[in-house]
Design an enzyme around this catalytic site. Structure first.
Site, PDB file in Angstrom:
ATOM      1  N   CYS A 193       0.825  -1.205   0.000  1.00 44.08           N
ATOM      2  CA  CYS A 193       0.000   0.000   0.000  1.00 44.08           C
ATOM      3  C   CYS A 193       0.860   1.256   0.000  1.00 44.08           C
ATOM      4  CB  CYS A 193      -0.905  -0.038   1.234  1.00 44.08           C
ATOM      5  SG  CYS A 193      -1.833   1.480   1.451  1.00 44.08           S
TER       6      CYS A 193
ATOM      7  N   CYS B 295      -0.335   4.107   2.234  1.00 43.80           N
ATOM      8  CA  CYS B 295      -0.059   3.917   3.677  1.00 43.80           C
ATOM      9  C   CYS B 295       1.415   4.171   3.978  1.00 43.80           C
ATOM     10  CB  CYS B 295      -0.377   2.490   4.125  1.00 43.80           C
ATOM     11  SG  CYS B 295      -1.892   1.806   3.478  1.00 43.80           S
ATOM     12  N   ASP B 296       2.312   3.660   3.133  1.00 40.35           N
ATOM     13  CA  ASP B 296       3.737   3.614   3.501  1.00 40.35           C
ATOM     14  C   ASP B 296       4.656   4.472   2.637  1.00 40.35           C
ATOM     15  OD1 ASP B 296       3.053   1.703   5.414  1.00 40.35           O
ATOM     16  OD2 ASP B 296       3.162   0.076   3.955  1.00 40.35           O
TER      17      ASP B 296
END
Ligand code: NAP
Length: 304
Positions: A132, A135-136
């Site tokens: 993701c 997200c990261d």
């Protein structure tokens, strides 16, 4: 024991759309979702192909609007993981610690990120390996990252990562892409993106964090390595249908088989969205499924 006319399992775009339609039809129903709402759509940084939003919006924003709309028409969304369903006179749905009864069910359980199953993948997840970018991605400011895959998912992830990373390698097993042309054009025009084509990853290596990825040519079998700080895997989806094995018919990959009305092999059980065996998996097609499954479910409830 709580009793419902319909239990919707999954609160992604398919489940929430079913919720809008069931609510407006005044069906007594509940939506159970393991994580909250939105499914995989919440991981999309930018959605530009959902009609009505010409400037695009994030997956999270779109899912929040869908949730609000479903709740406006009476949908109750409960955070519970459904782990078993039994067919009795009606259905018994095991949701967390609770068991509820349902006359009908809409399976909108969605899918999850497919794994590569290569050495190092599991070991370095959270230490350089991610599924993701939204997200990261920010952890890779000024770093080198690889994105594996050649679909819309891989290209969306790669383009998002160019906001942070110094270099983004798109590694794909063929030299043609299944991603939309517009995303491919944008990636080709971006100086931070480099393509490594006709290669598959065979191992991810590092110490405390990812340091390199070993690649194998799909044409010559020659092995090569690429130094990188992050590996984003975007090689498709696998359906969240493990707990439904033996309950409804599925294809060899675990996607639920339905007819045109989205009925499954189990009478009174319908399937909608990414968990269904079908060709095109988009938010808009999931929403279409949500509407069709809700109509079919109402038709069924009128007869029982
Ligand atoms: P996808 O369309 O199934 O593409 C998966 C990609 O990974 C393919 O290029 C495939 O290669 C490659 N792949 C699969 N298994 C592999 C393996 N073991 N090793 C190496 N490569 C492998 O999956 P997706 O990109 O996640 O998209 C899923 C669905 O969501 C699609 O319907 C997509 O259109 C939709 N989606 C849309 C958007 C958007 O519209 N912005 C964004 C994300 C996702 P081959 O091509 O050789 O099969």
């Amino acid at each position: 024991m709580r009793r419902f006319d319909c239990v919707v399992i999954g609160g992604g775009p398919a489940g929430l759309t079913a919720g809008i339609y069931l609510g407006r039809a005044r069906v007594n129903f509940v939506i159970f979702d393991e994580k909250g709402f939105g499914g995989l759509s919440v991981y999309s940084d930018r959605i530009e192909n959902y009609p009505g939003f010409p400037d695009g919006l994030s997956g999270f924003e779109l899912a929040q609007l869908m949730k609000k709309q479903a709740e406006k028409f009476g949908a109750k969304i409960e955070i519970k993981k459904v782990h078993k369903i039994q067919k009795k006179a009606d259905f018994k749905v095991f949701a967390g610690e609770e068991v509820v009864e349902a006359k009908s069910i809409i399976l909108a359980v969605g899918s999850n990120f497919k794994k590569l199953n290569i050495p190092g993948e599991k070991e370095f997840t959270g230490r350089g390996v991610s599924y993701c970018a939204t997200c990261d991605g920010a952890f890779f400011n000024g770093k080198k990252v690889c994105v594996i895959g050649g679909g819309d998912g891989a290209f969306s992830e790669a383009l998002f990562l160019t906001k942070f990373a110094e270099k983004v390698f798109i590694i794909h097993r063929r030299d043609e892409f299944r991603a939309s042309k517009i995303l491919v054009e944008r990636a080709k025009q971006n100086p931070k993106v480099e393509f490594v084509l006709s290669f598959v990853p065979v191992e991810i290596q590092g110490e405390d964090k990812v340091k390199q990825i070993i690649l194998k040519s799909t044409k010559t079998n020659e092995k090569n390595f690429l130094s990188c700080d992050g590996v984003f895997i975007a090689v498709g989806e696998s359906p969240n249908t493990e707990f439904l094995k033996g309950f409804v018919d599925m294809d060899e990959r675990g996607f639920i088989i339905t007819d045109e009305k989205l009925s499954t092999s189990q009478k009174g059980v319908f399937a909608a969205g990414d968990c269904r065996a079908k060709e095109f998996r988009q938010i808009i097609t999931a929403c279409g499924d949500g509407a069709v499954s809700a109509f079919s479910c109402q038709e069924y409830l009128e007869k029982v």
